[in-house]
Design an enzyme around this catalytic site. Structure first.
Site, PDB file in Angstrom:
ATOM      1  N   ASP A  43       0.870  -1.073   0.054  1.00  0.00           N
ATOM      2  CA  ASP A  43      -0.058   0.032  -0.040  1.00  0.00           C
ATOM      3  C   ASP A  43       0.950   1.417  -0.001  1.00  0.00           C
ATOM      4  OD1 ASP A  43      -2.021  -1.737  -0.064  1.00  0.00           O
ATOM      5  OD2 ASP A  43      -2.671  -1.389   2.317  1.00  0.00           O
ATOM      6  N   ALA A  45       3.693   1.671  -1.316  1.00  0.00           N
ATOM      7  CA  ALA A  45       4.471   2.042  -2.614  1.00  0.00           C
ATOM      8  C   ALA A  45       3.402   2.515  -3.506  1.00  0.00           C
ATOM      9  CB  ALA A  45       5.164   0.330  -3.149  1.00  0.00           C
ATOM     10  N   GLU A 126     -25.024 -29.400   0.712  1.00  0.00           N
ATOM     11  CA  GLU A 126     -25.326 -27.988   0.503  1.00  0.00           C
ATOM     12  C   GLU A 126     -24.523 -27.390  -0.553  1.00  0.00           C
ATOM     13  OE1 GLU A 126     -25.410 -27.091   4.710  1.00  0.00           O
ATOM     14  OE2 GLU A 126     -24.487 -25.026   3.895  1.00  0.00           O
ATOM     15  N   LYS A 128     -21.474 -25.097  -2.347  1.00  0.00           N
ATOM     16  CA  LYS A 128     -20.556 -24.371  -1.478  1.00  0.00           C
ATOM     17  C   LYS A 128     -20.410 -23.151  -2.644  1.00  0.00           C
ATOM     18  CE  LYS A 128     -15.529 -24.847  -0.340  1.00  0.00           C
ATOM     19  NZ  LYS A 128     -15.126 -23.522  -0.914  1.00  0.00           N
ATOM     20  N   CYS A 420      22.929 -24.268  -8.397  1.00  0.00           N
ATOM     21  CA  CYS A 420      21.818 -23.222  -8.036  1.00  0.00           C
ATOM     22  C   CYS A 420      22.155 -21.951  -8.874  1.00  0.00           C
ATOM     23  CB  CYS A 420      22.266 -22.939  -6.561  1.00  0.00           C
ATOM     24  SG  CYS A 420      21.151 -21.706  -5.844  1.00  0.00           S
TER      25      CYS A 420
HETATM   26  S1  IVH Z   1     -19.207 -24.228   6.196  1.00  0.00           S
HETATM   27  C1  IVH Z   1     -16.201 -24.539   9.809  1.00  0.00           C
HETATM   28  N1  IVH Z   1     -20.857 -24.234   4.212  1.00  0.00           N
HETATM   29  O1  IVH Z   1     -15.837 -22.250   2.053  1.00  0.00           O
HETATM   30  C2  IVH Z   1     -16.206 -24.169   8.315  1.00  0.00           C
HETATM   31  N2  IVH Z   1     -18.810 -22.892   4.116  1.00  0.00           N
HETATM   32  O2  IVH Z   1     -13.504 -23.706   1.833  1.00  0.00           O
HETATM   33  C3  IVH Z   1     -17.597 -23.608   8.265  1.00  0.00           C
HETATM   34  N3  IVH Z   1     -18.324 -21.675   2.016  1.00  0.00           N
HETATM   35  O3  IVH Z   1     -14.624 -20.724   4.618  1.00  0.00           O
HETATM   36  C4  IVH Z   1     -17.790 -23.410   6.965  1.00  0.00           C
HETATM   37  N4  IVH Z   1     -20.376 -22.418   1.019  1.00  0.00           N
HETATM   38  O4  IVH Z   1     -16.389 -19.573   3.044  1.00  0.00           O
HETATM   39  C5  IVH Z   1     -19.583 -23.834   4.837  1.00  0.00           C
HETATM   40  N5  IVH Z   1     -22.368 -24.076   2.512  1.00  0.00           N
HETATM   41  C6  IVH Z   1     -21.113 -23.801   3.174  1.00  0.00           C
HETATM   42  C7  IVH Z   1     -20.369 -22.876   2.237  1.00  0.00           C
HETATM   43  C8  IVH Z   1     -19.196 -22.533   2.867  1.00  0.00           C
HETATM   44  C9  IVH Z   1     -19.183 -21.609   0.963  1.00  0.00           C
HETATM   45  C10 IVH Z   1     -17.180 -21.532   2.205  1.00  0.00           C
HETATM   46  C11 IVH Z   1     -16.534 -20.636   3.274  1.00  0.00           C
HETATM   47  C12 IVH Z   1     -15.562 -21.330   3.795  1.00  0.00           C
HETATM   48  C13 IVH Z   1     -14.869 -21.960   2.709  1.00  0.00           C
HETATM   49  C14 IVH Z   1     -14.180 -23.207   2.977  1.00  0.00           C
END
Ligand code: IVH
Length: 701
Positions: A43, A45, A126, A128, A420
């Site tokens: 930041d 720089a 669920e 991600k 190296c």
């Molecule tokens: S549970 C203890 N549920 O994925 C961990 N995470 O790669 C609780 N994420 O840091 C997380 N969808 O940002 C959970 N349905 C979901 C999620 C989810 C996206 C993200 C979250 C986490 C990261 C891990």
């Protein structure tokens, strides 16, 4: 870069040229910051570039360009956000890519819980969400604070910005929530809104974001909440942090409650009875992926019952009760322009593929790891080849294969260097694998303490975020200071200020009175350092944050740790036994730690450093439990729980779990079939408990 002329010495021509260059450079840095969320300069720089641009424009107002950085708003924040310490750490998830690994995960959970095959065990599945995680704290139903994940322990205070997100309630609806409730979930931008937002950015001549995730991150981290409010941010609630009391018995029920309290929850969450159903849920979500309206990068499975989640607990940075099943990595083809060799902190020579830039999954990739000499041979990859590359999430891009191996006039196979690439050109040797004793895959520079490349890497590591984290002292500054022999080892950092009469940092290129004073202040701030950070900073092989934390909470003070490691030079000693019996310290790691202190060079370096700094003792973990600080050994068969659960439970209560009995052992928990360990414990007069007695003891915790 040649030294810059003073602004008042510039001719109009020179000024015009510089303004053009600055416009280009600043725009480029803005792109790295916004689109990739990966700035390439500090930041400080960056601010310096802007200041110079401003100074030149002030002297030559006629030369202000239409694309001048001074005409753009919404650039990166000049100063940071407040910090928020997470009461419950925000962890990440382990990843798997295959069905087989999903089955292994389910089986592992059952084994840990000693849950028979015929006993029902429900998992939720669920989507991600591919955004950024955020914790939102409610007190008596009112939103009081919101924070980003940060490093998991401390995040950024983004309360004002989160308050502008339409599906985050400022007051909870309904009733039944705990007084303190930190709802966690994902901040994201829906795909259609993302496209519209980028079109608007482009029309206004502002930088566009590479993908919705970066756009969400960039939009949430605006210092001006009005800008955040103008961005189409959304939030899905799926987890929680600190709570003043329980509010549900299952994951599913918890998320339904979030819905009733006014949050958006994901309606693709399903419950599965076994691994087959989990895999089927994954396939279904994968099919729906394109039409969801927001980016997802996989499916998350979670053990549904919260009491079982509590029993399963965590392993270092991720829960045992959850797993991310990631979608296959995205691939693209491009040409390999060159193979570079990088020298790591431990001297490992790592080949890096320099690629013709190509977009993979929304991100421009121009480097990929080739790992080692064997990998280059296996792929038979040569300069000029067309290669298939892939990247999954934040993972470093990989070269998958050569697409045109039969092409005419291919370059010769890559000759892996025997020396190296540093100026000393020290011979590089193929190292033996520490575990098998056979020829390993790593080629290492034999220069160790002499190799200037390794020394610079070690210094970079020393000041890195997990270690001393000195603001204003990044890779660029370390390289320059090393080059000029101003900093050649860690202790030198702490004598910079007293040497400044001679060094005159403020007069050097890239530095001024303020930046020099800021650096000295940042260094002073770190003159007192927690033991854990010092242990990371030393860069002992195999010792990362998890081990450093374990060592620090075990030995508590530098004095105690250092004395023990010196005593442990004798492999028959009690000190060595104590080290190897720590759960999480294997033989290879123990050897590396002990050998580090056997090396006179390191001893000198550490001694000079310790003369400059004060090491803060660690706080002993949870000392209110009856087993805190006690060394516990488990032996024989356990009935109520698996060995892993027993060990994890003891560690969570602050006990040190050891693998073998010694005079340091406080408690031996012996199940049926216990043999030599029980015998030894009896001989040494060590307290011995049955599994039942142990459970009764820890029930008091
Ligand atoms: S549970 C203890 N549920 O994925 C961990 N995470 O790669 C609780 N994420 O840091 C997380 N969808 O940002 C959970 N349905 C979901 C999620 C989810 C996206 C993200 C979250 C986490 C990261 C891990």
């Amino acid at each position: 870069m040649s030294a810059l002329k003073d602004v008042d010495q510039l001719s109009p021509d020179e000024a015009a040229q510089e303004l053009a260059r600055l416009a280009r450079e600043i725009a480029q840095h803005d792109r790295h910051y916004y689109e990739k969320d990966a700035p390439r300069i500090s930041d400080a720089a960056y601010d310096e570039l802007r200041r110079r641009n401003h100074a030149i424009e002030a002297r030559f107002p006629d030369l202000v360009r239409p694309d001048s950085p001074s005409k753009r708003v919404g650039t990166r924040p000049a100063e940071g956000f407040g910090k928020v310490a997470h009461a419950v750490p925000m962890l990440s998830l382990d990843n798997v890519f295959t069905d087989k690994e999903v089955r292994e995960f389910a089986a592992r959970v059952r084994r840990f819980l000693r849950w028979p095959e015929d006993k029902p065990l429900v998992f939720s599945a669920e989507p991600k969400i591919d955004g950024l995680s955020c914790g939102i704290r409610y007190e008596r139903g009112h939103l009081v604070q919101a924070a980003t994940r940060g490093d998991g322990r401390t995040g950024e205070d983004v309360t004002q910005n989160v308050r502008t997100i339409c599906d985050v309630p400022k007051a909870l609806k309904g009733d039944g929530w705990p007084d303190v409730l930190e709802v966690r979930g994902e901040v994201y931008i829906p795909t259609t809104e993302f496209a519209a937002m980028n079109a608007a950015q482009e029309a206004a001549g502002k930088p566009v974001y590479a993908n919705p995730r970066n756009a969400a991150a960039g939009s949430l981290r605006q210092l001006d909440p009005a800008i955040s409010a103008s961005r189409p941010l959304r939030f899905f609630a799926y987890a929680w942090g600190e709570i003043s009391g329980p509010f549900a018995q299952t994951q599913y029920e918890a998320v339904q409650k979030f819905g009733a309290w006014g949050f958006s929850i994901n309606d693709h969450m399903r419950r599965c009875q076994n691994a087959d159903e989990m895999i089927a849920a994954y396939a279904l979500i994968e099919r729906e992926r394109a039409t969801l309206g927001y980016d997802i990068d996989g499916v998350v499975y979670k053990v549904d019952r919260l009491d079982l989640q509590a029993r399963l607990g965590f392993v270092s940075r991720s829960p045992r009760w959850a797993m991310a099943h990631k979608f296959p990595p995205e691939q693209a083809s491009t040409t390999l322009e060159k193979i570079d060799i990088q020298v790591g902190r431990t001297g490992a020579l790592t080949p890096v593929a320099k690629l013709h830039p190509v977009t993979v999954g929304g991100v421009v990739v121009s480097n990929a790891s080739l790992h080692n000499a064997d990998e280059i041979k296996r792929l038979d990859v040569r300069v000029g080849d067309t290669v298939l590359i892939q990247r999954a999430g934040d993972v470093i891009p990989q070269v998958v294969k050569v697409l045109d191996p039969d092409r005419q006039g291919r370059a010769a196979p890559f000759a892996f260097p025997t020396h190296c690439p540093c100026p000393l050109s020290t011979p590089a040797v193929r190292e033996l694998d520490e575990k098998t004793g056979e020829a390993g895959v790593i080629t290492r520079c034999s220069g160790e303490f002499a190799c200037p490349f390794q020394r610079v890497r070690r210094l970079e590591h020393f000041v890195s975020r997990q270690a001393f984290d000195i603001e204003g002292l990044g890779k660029k500054q370390i390289a320059a200071f090393f080059e000029e022999k101003i900093i050649t080892e860690p202790a030198d950092i702490f004598t910079l200020k007293e040497r400044n009469d001679v060094l005159k940092l403020q007069t050097r290129e890239g530095w001024g009175e303020t930046s020099a004073a800021n650096l000295f202040a940042a260094i002073e701030e770190r003159r007192t350092i927690p033991l854990e950070r010092l242990l990371i900073a030393l860069g002992i092989r195999h010792v990362g944050q998890t081990t450093a934390r374990l060592l620090s909470t075990t030995y508590l003070s530098w004095q105690n740790f250092h004395t023990s490691m010196l005593a442990a030079q004798d492999r028959q000693s009690e000190a060595y036994n104590q080290l190897t019996s720590l759960d999480g310290v294997g033989d290879v790691m123990a050897e590396a730690i002990v050998q580090y202190f056997a090396e006179p060079h390191n001893e000198g370096l550490v001694e000079r450093l310790l003369a400059q700094i004060t090491v803060k003792d660690a706080i002993p973990p949870k000392n209110d439990s009856p087993v805190a600080g006690k060394t516990v050994v488990f032996t024989g068969k356990l009935v109520e729980m698996s060995r892993d659960e027993a060990k994890a439970g003891a560690a969570a209560l602050g006990a040190k779990v050891a693998g073998s009995v010694s005079s340091k052992t406080d408690i031996l928990v012996a199940g049926p079939g216990a043999g030599s360990k029980l015998k030894k414990a009896t001989e040494l007069g060590i307290k011995t408990l049955t599994e039942e007695e142990w459970l009764a003891l820890i029930a008091k915790a």
